[in-house]
Design a protein around this motif. Structure first.
Motif, PDB file in Angstrom:
ATOM      1  N   VAL A  34       0.847  -1.194   0.000  1.00 16.72           N
ATOM      2  CA  VAL A  34       0.000   0.000   0.000  1.00 16.72           C
ATOM      3  C   VAL A  34       0.886   1.249   0.000  1.00 16.72           C
ATOM      4  CG1 VAL A  34      -1.663   1.339   1.381  1.00 16.72           C
ATOM      5  CG2 VAL A  34      -2.010  -1.120   1.007  1.00 16.72           C
ATOM      6  N   ASP A  35       1.982   1.221   0.742  1.00 15.83           N
ATOM      7  CA  ASP A  35       2.929   2.341   0.749  1.00 15.83           C
ATOM      8  C   ASP A  35       3.554   2.523  -0.636  1.00 15.83           C
ATOM      9  OD1 ASP A  35       4.491   4.425   1.890  1.00 15.83           O
ATOM     10  OD2 ASP A  35       6.131   3.029   2.275  1.00 15.83           O
ATOM     11  N   GLU A  36       3.921   1.413  -1.273  1.00  9.06           N
ATOM     12  CA  GLU A  36       4.456   1.468  -2.636  1.00  9.06           C
ATOM     13  C   GLU A  36       3.426   2.086  -3.585  1.00  9.06           C
ATOM     14  OE1 GLU A  36       5.929  -1.636  -6.135  1.00  9.06           O
ATOM     15  OE2 GLU A  36       5.564  -2.404  -4.113  1.00  9.06           O
ATOM     16  N   LEU A  37       2.165   1.669  -3.463  1.00  9.49           N
ATOM     17  CA  LEU A  37       1.085   2.215  -4.276  1.00  9.49           C
ATOM     18  C   LEU A  37       0.970   3.723  -4.061  1.00  9.49           C
ATOM     19  CD1 LEU A  37      -1.491   2.114  -6.017  1.00  9.49           C
ATOM     20  CD2 LEU A  37      -2.720   1.356  -3.954  1.00  9.49           C
ATOM     21  N   ASN A  38       1.044   4.149  -2.811  1.00  5.30           N
ATOM     22  CA  ASN A  38       0.935   5.568  -2.490  1.00  5.30           C
ATOM     23  C   ASN A  38       2.044   6.370  -3.185  1.00  5.30           C
ATOM     24  OD1 ASN A  38       0.052   7.939  -1.258  1.00  5.30           O
ATOM     25  ND2 ASN A  38      -0.227   6.957   0.716  1.00  5.30           N
ATOM     26  N   SER A  39       3.239   5.803  -3.243  1.00  2.00           N
ATOM     27  CA  SER A  39       4.357   6.478  -3.914  1.00  2.00           C
ATOM     28  C   SER A  39       4.113   6.573  -5.415  1.00  2.00           C
ATOM     29  CB  SER A  39       5.664   5.737  -3.635  1.00  2.00           C
ATOM     30  OG  SER A  39       5.965   5.792  -2.265  1.00  2.00           O
ATOM     31  N   HIS A  40       3.578   5.520  -6.013  1.00  2.00           N
ATOM     32  CA  HIS A  40       3.254   5.558  -7.446  1.00  2.00           C
ATOM     33  C   HIS A  40       2.175   6.601  -7.724  1.00  2.00           C
ATOM     34  CE1 HIS A  40       5.703   2.396  -9.166  1.00  2.00           C
ATOM     35  NE2 HIS A  40       5.406   1.611  -8.140  1.00  2.00           N
ATOM     36  N   ILE A  41       1.205   6.725  -6.829  1.00  2.00           N
ATOM     37  CA  ILE A  41       0.156   7.725  -7.013  1.00  2.00           C
ATOM     38  C   ILE A  41       0.752   9.133  -6.903  1.00  2.00           C
ATOM     39  CG2 ILE A  41      -1.935   8.690  -5.954  1.00  2.00           C
ATOM     40  CD1 ILE A  41      -2.839   5.753  -5.581  1.00  2.00           C
ATOM     41  N   CYS A 136      -1.829  -1.632  -7.104  1.00  2.00           N
ATOM     42  CA  CYS A 136      -3.070  -1.648  -6.322  1.00  2.00           C
ATOM     43  C   CYS A 136      -3.664  -3.050  -6.292  1.00  2.00           C
ATOM     44  CB  CYS A 136      -4.065  -0.649  -6.901  1.00  2.00           C
ATOM     45  SG  CYS A 136      -5.557  -0.451  -5.915  1.00  2.00           S
ATOM     46  N   ARG A 137      -3.666  -3.727  -7.432  1.00  2.00           N
ATOM     47  CA  ARG A 137      -4.194  -5.102  -7.486  1.00  2.00           C
ATOM     48  C   ARG A 137      -3.343  -6.037  -6.608  1.00  2.00           C
ATOM     49  NH1 ARG A 137      -9.374  -5.194  -8.668  1.00  2.00           N
ATOM     50  NH2 ARG A 137      -9.869  -4.599 -10.794  1.00  2.00           N
ATOM     51  N   ARG A 138      -2.033  -5.833  -6.617  1.00  2.00           N
ATOM     52  CA  ARG A 138      -1.165  -6.663  -5.762  1.00  2.00           C
ATOM     53  C   ARG A 138      -1.466  -6.379  -4.291  1.00  2.00           C
ATOM     54  NH1 ARG A 138       4.225  -5.203  -4.704  1.00  2.00           N
ATOM     55  NH2 ARG A 138       4.304  -4.218  -6.758  1.00  2.00           N
ATOM     56  N   ALA A 143      -3.841  -8.067   0.759  1.00  2.00           N
ATOM     57  CA  ALA A 143      -4.789  -7.712   1.823  1.00  2.00           C
ATOM     58  C   ALA A 143      -5.877  -8.775   1.957  1.00  2.00           C
ATOM     59  CB  ALA A 143      -5.400  -6.339   1.557  1.00  2.00           C
ATOM     60  N   THR A 144      -6.334  -9.350   0.835  1.00  2.00           N
ATOM     61  CA  THR A 144      -7.353 -10.399   0.945  1.00  2.00           C
ATOM     62  C   THR A 144      -6.779 -11.659   1.581  1.00  2.00           C
ATOM     63  OG1 THR A 144      -6.993 -11.096  -1.348  1.00  2.00           O
ATOM     64  CG2 THR A 144      -8.800  -9.565  -0.953  1.00  2.00           C
ATOM     65  N   ALA A 145      -5.517 -11.965   1.287  1.00  2.00           N
ATOM     66  CA  ALA A 145      -4.873 -13.116   1.936  1.00  2.00           C
ATOM     67  C   ALA A 145      -4.756 -12.872   3.444  1.00  2.00           C
ATOM     68  CB  ALA A 145      -3.500 -13.378   1.312  1.00  2.00           C
ATOM     69  N   LEU A 157     -10.900  -3.548   2.033  1.00  2.00           N
ATOM     70  CA  LEU A 157     -10.763  -4.347   0.806  1.00  2.00           C
ATOM     71  C   LEU A 157     -11.551  -3.733  -0.342  1.00  2.00           C
ATOM     72  CD1 LEU A 157     -11.103  -7.999   2.168  1.00  2.00           C
ATOM     73  CD2 LEU A 157      -9.008  -6.789   1.535  1.00  2.00           C
ATOM     74  N   GLN A 158     -12.761  -3.282  -0.050  1.00  2.00           N
ATOM     75  CA  GLN A 158     -13.610  -2.680  -1.080  1.00  2.00           C
ATOM     76  C   GLN A 158     -12.950  -1.435  -1.660  1.00  2.00           C
ATOM     77  OE1 GLN A 158     -17.202  -2.088   1.146  1.00  2.00           O
ATOM     78  NE2 GLN A 158     -17.729  -4.258   1.138  1.00  2.00           N
ATOM     79  N   TYR A 159     -12.306  -0.659  -0.795  1.00  2.00           N
ATOM     80  CA  TYR A 159     -11.637   0.566  -1.251  1.00  2.00           C
ATOM     81  C   TYR A 159     -10.511   0.229  -2.233  1.00  2.00           C
ATOM     82  CZ  TYR A 159      -9.641   5.229  -1.235  1.00  2.00           C
ATOM     83  OH  TYR A 159      -9.171   6.463  -1.629  1.00  2.00           O
ATOM     84  N   LEU A 160      -9.699  -0.759  -1.906  1.00  2.00           N
ATOM     85  CA  LEU A 160      -8.602  -1.143  -2.805  1.00  2.00           C
ATOM     86  C   LEU A 160      -9.148  -1.661  -4.134  1.00  2.00           C
ATOM     87  CD1 LEU A 160      -6.163  -2.889  -0.300  1.00  2.00           C
ATOM     88  CD2 LEU A 160      -5.811  -0.697  -1.473  1.00  2.00           C
ATOM     89  N   ASN A 161     -10.226  -2.418  -4.094  1.00  2.00           N
ATOM     90  CA  ASN A 161     -10.836  -2.931  -5.312  1.00  2.00           C
ATOM     91  C   ASN A 161     -11.332  -1.774  -6.193  1.00  2.00           C
ATOM     92  OD1 ASN A 161     -11.849  -4.826  -7.169  1.00  2.00           O
ATOM     93  ND2 ASN A 161     -13.826  -4.844  -6.154  1.00  2.00           N
TER      94      ASN A 161
END
Length: 191
Positions: A34-41, A136-138, A143-145, A157-161
């Motif tokens: 999620v932190d990695e995703l935030n950096s990409h955003i 984000c998908r990763r 997160a689902t695992a 989970l819904q937010y990430l989806n």
């Protein structure tokens, strides 16, 4: 505040609540992604894009810190002895998810209908969106695992989806704004 504490030098880190776990623990992998995703955003936000998209991305980055905090909280220590929640911030709400849905719908109005899958690319900014979508998908898969092992608020989970959907539509919107080519994937036929 010192940046280095040396407490993680042996391969462990502390969750919110103090529990120490290995740095390869699925919980760490989840909020680290999620932190990695935030950096990409942040990288998308740094591009020459419209101000409304930049403002929306700041909102999303803020919410991703909340997602990270939820994922970083040890469920066994989520409640304090006085009955209060350890995580003293609003978690992801239905309104946060609806916000993304409204943004998706707003952008979609001006886009041609989808008739094929599209190849990622066409412009560097668009490519950054597709990379963020994949990260984000990763994050969602991890997160689902984690959720299967130690449940947390489903809205996380819904937010990430929904966010991965938003990033896909943002990529299409920016393709249009930047007058880039949207290359359709058309499978070759067997001969």
């Amino acid at each position: 505040m010192k940046i280095y504490t040396k407490t993680g030098d042996k391969g462990t880190t502390a969750l919110f609540g103090g529990t120490r776990v290995p740095k390869h623990h699925i919980r760490i992998d989840s909020y680290g992604t999620v932190d990695e995703l935030n950096s990409h955003i942040g990288l998308i936000r740094d591009q020459q894009i419209d101000e409304l998209s930049k403002k929306t991305l700041i909102n999303i980055q803020d919410k991703l810190f909340t997602v990270g905090a939820v994922l970083a909280t040890d469920p066994e220590k989520a409640m304090l002895k006085n009955g209060e929640k350890r995580l003293n911030i609003p978690t992801i709400s239905e309104e946060d998810i609806t916000f993304l849905e409204h943004e998706i719908d707003r952008m979609n109005v001006d886009l041609p209908p989808m008739t094929h899958f599209v190849l990622p690319g066409g412009h560097q900014t668009v490519s950054f969106c597709h990379i963020a979508r994949c990260v984000c998908r990763r994050a969602e898969r991890l997160a689902t695992a984690l959720y299967e092992l130690e449940p947390f608020e489903e809205t996380t989970l819904q937010y990430l989806n929904r966010l991965s959907d938003y990033l896909f539509v943002l990529a299409r919107k920016l393709t249009k704004d930047l007058q880039a080519d949207e290359v359709k994937w058309i499978p070759q036929k067997n001969h």
